[in-house]
Write a protein that holds these residues in place. Structure first.
Motif, PDB file in Angstrom:
ATOM      1  N   HIS A 135       0.880  -1.069   0.114  1.00  0.00           N
ATOM      2  CA  HIS A 135       0.005  -0.030   0.105  1.00  0.00           C
ATOM      3  C   HIS A 135       0.873   1.212   0.165  1.00  0.00           C
ATOM      4  CE1 HIS A 135      -3.305  -2.524   1.164  1.00  0.00           C
ATOM      5  NE2 HIS A 135      -2.582  -3.148   1.920  1.00  0.00           N
ATOM      6  N   CYS A 170      -4.742   5.726   0.363  1.00  0.00           N
ATOM      7  CA  CYS A 170      -3.777   4.482  -0.241  1.00  0.00           C
ATOM      8  C   CYS A 170      -3.367   4.861  -1.554  1.00  0.00           C
ATOM      9  CB  CYS A 170      -4.205   3.257  -0.133  1.00  0.00           C
ATOM     10  SG  CYS A 170      -3.178   2.095  -1.003  1.00  0.00           S
ATOM     11  N   GLU A 172      -1.010   3.207  -3.554  1.00  0.00           N
ATOM     12  CA  GLU A 172      -0.291   2.123  -4.262  1.00  0.00           C
ATOM     13  C   GLU A 172      -1.411   1.222  -4.615  1.00  0.00           C
ATOM     14  OE1 GLU A 172       2.980   1.360  -5.722  1.00  0.00           O
ATOM     15  OE2 GLU A 172       1.557   0.020  -6.657  1.00  0.00           O
ATOM     16  N   CYS A 174      -4.129  -1.775  -4.766  1.00  0.00           N
ATOM     17  CA  CYS A 174      -4.096  -2.885  -3.751  1.00  0.00           C
ATOM     18  C   CYS A 174      -5.394  -3.530  -3.987  1.00  0.00           C
ATOM     19  CB  CYS A 174      -3.793  -2.469  -2.363  1.00  0.00           C
ATOM     20  SG  CYS A 174      -5.168  -1.277  -1.673  1.00  0.00           S
ATOM     21  N   HIS A 178      -9.313  -0.431  -3.359  1.00  0.00           N
ATOM     22  CA  HIS A 178      -8.173   0.466  -3.327  1.00  0.00           C
ATOM     23  C   HIS A 178      -8.780   1.687  -3.104  1.00  0.00           C
ATOM     24  CE1 HIS A 178      -4.312   2.414  -4.168  1.00  0.00           C
ATOM     25  NE2 HIS A 178      -4.967   2.810  -5.537  1.00  0.00           N
ATOM     26  N   MET A 181      -9.666   3.172   0.413  1.00  0.00           N
ATOM     27  CA  MET A 181      -8.736   3.112   1.430  1.00  0.00           C
ATOM     28  C   MET A 181      -8.336   4.435   1.813  1.00  0.00           C
ATOM     29  SD  MET A 181      -5.711   0.270   1.580  1.00  0.00           S
ATOM     30  CE  MET A 181      -4.305   0.312   2.860  1.00  0.00           C
TER      31      MET A 181
HETATM   32 CU   LIG Z   1      -3.824   0.089  -0.285  1.00  0.00          CU
END
Ligand SMILES: [Cu+2]
Lengths: 217, 542
Positions: A135, A170, A172, A174, A178, A181
């Motif tokens: 993340h 977040c 990155e 994931c 995502h 997040m």
């Molecule tokens: Cu993430």
């Protein structure tokens, strides 16, 4: 010149301004010259192309000037970035734990929360840990992010200069949620913060859950 | 009929009858021109597919939350959009289609060094493409990992990652073999008298690119095999749960994929260096500076890969070194832009469609390159890393750069390849649509990114709505422009007037042969005395 919620955020904005200013300069020169040539040396107006001698000086000039400019950019970026990699001696350690798809935080006194609480004017070192995939911990207003990289612990240093609420995202990829997040950073005055930190500490419950966890929509 | 062709003997490569008939006369042809044309068809089909997926993504972004698809579908669609555009369109793009077609002609050869290997490369391309797309429909479902396949997610997801990786592996081989073929051809088959510095600049660009393909692609091939092994047999290489290191994957991935950025852009730069002299009637300004900058981009380009990893927790020294090299690699690209614009000075400019595409490219590519400075800088990169800013940047470079030049090349060489002409007015109309749509779509994304909109997000915060909406509208304008462009070319192909042998007054060798060329290209191999652009120096051009 810029007023961010941290000194570092203001520095990043200043560097950004410098790069954009230089870039706009180059873009304008290139575009205006090109459009001017297209009209001035149009086939109708200028039926016979003239030979122009190659110019070593010109080549050197347009290698040298950009090189000097980018070296300045490099230096400013490096200097300011290294500033936030040094860990201040008085920094308190907070653990940031990422999992699909939420962040949680653990404070030195054992308290845990889903919203990151920090005190204004204090130094912090965040240890970034993931329990599953990668993340990235991104606080847009602070102009800062660092990955939560599986299998290792990264860190981030920060010092809030203003109270208030800031988004944490977040950044990155994931998986499925995502884009959900999100988390929040709440910066309090030091006395309020200490009060919050010591509240319900032994019960180990999350006093913030009800107010903050699911408000991201 | 073409003036230089002997009317009785002239048979174009399109009409040529060989051993095979019907569709096999194409699918089994080892003629570099037919192979180039088949690549071109494949690339246009895949581009249309990738663009459709892109338009779906933008439609989803019209509103926050669900607009037309759920997050799992969105994740699969952006993954597929990336894989198709990168591996099936932009990397093969100019070298496979126009390189195949024109490299032998422009150096005065009858074909590439290894024509059968060339056909094999094409078949690998098709097989790889079909495999990549079939992962959509097979068990496990469409992959949802992003085109960069970051582990551990790529190891753990249930979607069909191995198949897509295998497809990329096959495509890698196609790329390596084409590179090998081009390097050999340039070394062995140049016409008598054509020394390296008498080669057209497009050939220089293809040659530099071919080396990167041969040297860098095996790294990604090996990486892919390692990920497949890890997924299938649980061998711990990249997943820390199995004792592996995910950062190692990122290094291996970008050691290939950054030089791959230059595989994507160098051939486009080569095309630009052909089109500008033709329409300005001037020798390219700084021929050697441009040739050397291709080589230095190819070289320095190997030492910048980790700028994709500034937030992954590398040592601070590594971040500094990669930042420095990243700034340095910007210089040769800048040198090229300056030389191109300087070539227009005191030229005799005929702003036809291919030239206008190049002018548009210079603006878009400059924006792409200059915003790259924001990404090379440690402080600003940390902020915009993984946001829409990065997405906007690489679309300016890859789409505004490579794909716009793919369109330019298509309009430049169309009369040569097909012996037909398209409607120039409609082409200009399409170009204006594309330019407006492009900037509306991607420029807003720079702003969104700086405001903190992360990429690969199915949902977004309410404050991003206005810009997201504007960006999506831009996408629809651009798609309209692309459709006009394609229909105009198709119409020209079927109903257009016959093209002359040399409609633009070009000076490289392909303009000395009939349109379309014969199967052997040349009746007699030419002997070269001067560099191609020498003629402009003597003022021989009317
Ligand atoms: Cu993430």
């Amino acid at each position: 010149m810029f007023n961010g919620p941290t000194q570092y955020a203001s520095d990043v904005d200043s560097i950004m301004f410098f790069i954009i200013a230089v870039s706009v300069g180059f873009l304008v020169i290139v575009t205006v010259a090109m459009i001017y040539f297209i009209f001035r040396y149009n086939k109708k107006r200028h039926p016979q192309a003239r030979d122009v001698k190659e110019s070593a000086i010109l080549e050197v000039v347009w290698i040298a000037i950009p090189t000097i400019l980018v070296l300045f950019m490099f230096y400013f970026g490096l200097q300011s970035f290294y500033g936030i990699r040094e860990i201040p001696a008085d920094a308190s350690n907070i653990k940031v734990i990422g999992r699909m798809w939420q962040f949680s935080y653990a404070y030195p006194n054992g308290k845990k929360s889903d919203t990151l609480f920090l005190a204004k004017g204090k130094n912090y070192k965040l240890d970034l840990i993931t329990t599953d995939v990668n993340h990235s911990f991104f606080i847009p207003a602070y102009r800062i992010k660092e990955d939560l990289s599986a299998g290792k612990t990264n860190y981030m240093v920060l010092k809030p200069a203003e109270t208030g609420e800031f988004d944490i995202a977040c950044s990155e990829y994931c998986g499925l949620n995502h884009s959900k997040m999100y988390s929040k950073l709440i910066v309090l005055e030091e006395n309020q913060y200490n009060e919050w930190l010591n509240q319900g500490i032994n019960k180990n419950t999350d006093s913030t859950k009800t107010t903050n966890a699911a408000e991201k929509k | 009929m073409n003036k230089s062709a002997d009317a009785s003997n002239y048979v174009s490569y399109l009409d040529y009858k060989g051993k095979h008939t019907g569709i096999w006369a194409w699918l089994l042809s080892t003629d570099h021109k037919r192979i180039g044309l088949m690549y071109l068809m494949g690339i246009i089909v895949f581009f249309t597919a990738g663009m459709t997926l892109g338009a779906l993504l933008k439609t989803e972004m019209l509103t926050a939350g669900r607009t037309i698809m759920d997050p799992q579908t969105y994740n699969a669609v952006f993954t597929l959009h990336g894989i198709i555009m990168i591996f099936l369109v932009i990397i093969p793009g100019i070298p496979a289609a126009f390189g195949n077609f024109f490299l032998p002609i422009m150096i005065g050869a009858k074909d590439v060094s290894f024509p059968r290997l060339n056909l094999l490369s094409f078949w690998l391309y098709i097989i790889g493409g079909v495999l990549a797309l079939s992962s959509l429909f097979l068990q496990g479902g469409p992959i949802d990992v992003g085109w960069s396949f970051y582990v551990p997610y790529a190891i753990r997801t249930n979607s069909n990652v191995s198949l897509a990786l295998f497809a990329a592996f096959i495509l890698g081989f196609s790329s390596i073999l084409t590179g090998l073929n081009f390097v050999t051809t340039v070394h062995r088959l140049r016409a008598p008298g054509m020394t390296f510095f008498k080669m057209p600049l497009f050939i220089w660009a293809l040659y530099s690119t071919a080396w990167i393909q041969v040297i860098a692609t095996p790294v990604v091939g090996i990486t892919i095999v390692l990920v497949i092994l890890e997924r299938m047999f649980g061998i711990g290489i990249f997943d820390p749960a199995l004792g592996g290191d995910p950062i190692l994957f990122q290094h291996l991935f970008w050691i290939y994929s950054h030089p791959a950025v230059y595989i994507m852009i160098l051939p486009a730069m080569g095309v630009v260096s052909e089109i500008i002299p033709t329409f300005t009637k001037r020798e390219i300004f700084g021929y050697k500076a441009i040739a050397y900058s291709s080589l230095s981009i190819a070289f320095i380009g190997y030492f910048v890969w980790a700028h994709h990893m500034f937030t992954s927790g590398m040592s601070d020294i590594a971040r500094a070194v990669f930042s420095l090299f990243t700034f340095l690699v910007a210089i040769p690209s800048g040198v090229k832009v300056f030389n191109w614009v300087a070539t227009m000075y005191k030229g005799s400019i005929d702003a036809k469609v291919p030239f206008l595409f190049v002018a548009m490219f210079i603006v878009l590519f400059s924006i792409g390159g200059l915003t790259g400075l924001v990404l090379g800088n440690l402080a600003t990169d940390i902020h915009v890393h993984g946001t829409y800013f990065v997405v906007a940047h690489f679309h300016y470079v890859m789409f505004g750069g490579t794909v716009m030049i793919l369109f330019a090349a298509l309009h430049y060489w169309f009369p040569k390849m097909f012996g037909k002409m398209y409607n120039e007015k409609i082409a200009k109309f399409a170009l204006v649509f594309i330019f407006i749509g492009f900037n509306t779509m991607y420029f807003t994304m720079f702003i969104l990114g700086y405001q903190g909109m992360p990429r690969r997000y199915w949902d977004y915060l309410p404050e991003f709505h206005n810009l997201q909406f504007i960006s999506a509208i831009g996408a629809f304008i651009m798609v309209t422009g692309f459709l006009i462009l394609i229909f105009n070319l198709l119409h020209g192909l079927l109903k257009g007037p016959k093209a002359e042998q040399n409609p633009w007054g070009g000076v490289t060798l392909e303009w000395t042969v009939p349109s379309p060329p014969t199967i052997e290209n040349f009746d007699e191999i030419p002997v070269i005395e001067h560099g191609p652009y020498h003629i402009y120096k003597e003022g021989q051009i009317k």
